[in-house]
Design an enzyme around this catalytic site. Sequence first.
Site, PDB file in Angstrom:
ATOM      1  N   ILE A  96      48.797  48.534  33.696  1.00 37.77           N
ATOM      2  CA  ILE A  96      47.838  48.218  32.643  1.00 37.77           C
ATOM      3  C   ILE A  96      48.481  47.224  31.677  1.00 37.77           C
ATOM      4  O   ILE A  96      49.636  47.387  31.294  1.00 37.77           O
ATOM      5  CB  ILE A  96      47.439  49.514  31.902  1.00 37.77           C
ATOM      6  CG1 ILE A  96      46.756  50.472  32.889  1.00 37.77           C
ATOM      7  CG2 ILE A  96      46.538  49.217  30.724  1.00 37.77           C
ATOM      8  CD1 ILE A  96      46.827  51.915  32.455  1.00 37.77           C
ATOM      9  N   LEU A  97      47.718  46.214  31.309  1.00 41.65           N
ATOM     10  CA  LEU A  97      48.232  45.194  30.389  1.00 41.65           C
ATOM     11  C   LEU A  97      47.733  45.493  28.978  1.00 41.65           C
ATOM     12  O   LEU A  97      46.620  45.984  28.802  1.00 41.65           O
ATOM     13  CB  LEU A  97      47.772  43.812  30.846  1.00 41.65           C
ATOM     14  CG  LEU A  97      48.334  43.419  32.214  1.00 41.65           C
ATOM     15  CD1 LEU A  97      47.555  42.269  32.816  1.00 41.65           C
ATOM     16  CD2 LEU A  97      49.820  43.084  32.104  1.00 41.65           C
ATOM     17  N   HIS A 113      38.307  44.337  42.175  1.00 51.36           N
ATOM     18  CA  HIS A 113      38.316  45.795  42.316  1.00 51.36           C
ATOM     19  C   HIS A 113      37.462  46.188  43.521  1.00 51.36           C
ATOM     20  O   HIS A 113      36.355  45.667  43.696  1.00 51.36           O
ATOM     21  CB  HIS A 113      37.761  46.440  41.041  1.00 51.36           C
ATOM     22  CG  HIS A 113      37.846  47.931  41.085  1.00 51.36           C
ATOM     23  ND1 HIS A 113      39.029  48.619  40.878  1.00 51.36           N
ATOM     24  CD2 HIS A 113      36.911  48.865  41.362  1.00 51.36           C
ATOM     25  CE1 HIS A 113      38.813  49.910  41.016  1.00 51.36           C
ATOM     26  NE2 HIS A 113      37.532  50.091  41.313  1.00 51.36           N
TER      27      HIS A 113
HETATM   28  C1  GRF Z   1      42.746  45.384  46.781  1.00 54.49           C
HETATM   29  O1  GRF Z   1      41.938  46.335  47.398  1.00 54.49           O
HETATM   30  C2  GRF Z   1      42.261  45.091  45.396  1.00 54.49           C
HETATM   31  O2  GRF Z   1      40.870  45.149  45.285  1.00 54.49           O
HETATM   32  C3  GRF Z   1      42.882  46.182  44.578  1.00 54.49           C
HETATM   33  O3  GRF Z   1      44.155  46.361  45.134  1.00 54.49           O
HETATM   34  C4  GRF Z   1      44.138  45.944  46.499  1.00 54.49           C
HETATM   35  C5  GRF Z   1      45.199  44.897  46.638  1.00 54.49           C
HETATM   36  O4  GRF Z   1      45.372  44.491  47.961  1.00 54.49           O
HETATM   37  N1  GRF Z   1      42.883  45.842  43.186  1.00 54.49           N
HETATM   38  P1  GRF Z   1      46.228  43.206  48.283  1.00 54.49           P
HETATM   39  O5  GRF Z   1      47.626  43.431  47.657  1.00 54.49           O
HETATM   40  O6  GRF Z   1      45.546  42.018  47.689  1.00 54.49           O
HETATM   41  O7  GRF Z   1      46.315  43.141  49.773  1.00 54.49           O
END
Ligand code: GRF
Length: 216
Positions: A96-97, A113
């Site tokens: 968290i930032l 997300h």
């Molecule tokens: C992805 O599912 C993204 O939506 C979530 O974390 C995961 C990261 O995957 N925030 P990657 O490291 O981009 O493969």
Amino acid sequence: MGRLRIGVLASGRGSNLQAILDACREGRLTGEVVVVVSDVGDAEALERARAAGVAAVHVRPGKYRTRLEPEAEKELANTLVEHEVDVVALAGFMRILHDDFLRAFEGRIVNIHPSLLPSFPGLDAQRQAHEYGVKRTGATVHFVDPGIDTGPVILQEAVEVRDDDTRNSLAERILEVEHRIYPEALQLIADGRLRVRGRRVYVLPAGGTREDGEPF
Ligand code: GRF
């Protein structure tokens, strides 16, 4: 109009980073990843950055598990400023930032997300959706505000949950969508087509221009 200078923060595998790098290379995104920063020294994301010839920086997070120590957060901010980033793209960044950082890059931080927000914020959104039994989930690109996965929504796309899905098969199909819509959202920023008014993000018609250094 210059290329959008993107700083990516990632803690793990970095497949979204890779999607952004590929989109830049293939000309689908008029941007350039200028630095990748990770809180995890051996994150695959850092290897992907190096392989693409992009600066890869490890910031030691300090003693906390879910956030950076203030010194580390400052180091992160300085690194991004040094690389003159226009936009900070969180791609699987697991911390968290806080206020100072958010203020320093106000309106310039985006996140991906793996759910249709505001459903299933937080960790393992794919498992949350699978266990809840929803028929549709998806992926969301949004601006980052001080909450967890609560900022104004830029793009969303739904993914159907099939009867025979496992958490992992569902996550895989969501990931394909992530890899498509994250570069798309960044291209909207590169083209200066987003306007944020309160919670709402308006997408302007194509054809406008972005002043250098003023992505939104
Ligand atoms: C992805 O599912 C993204 O939506 C979530 O974390 C995961 C990261 O995957 N925030 P990657 O490291 O981009 O493969």
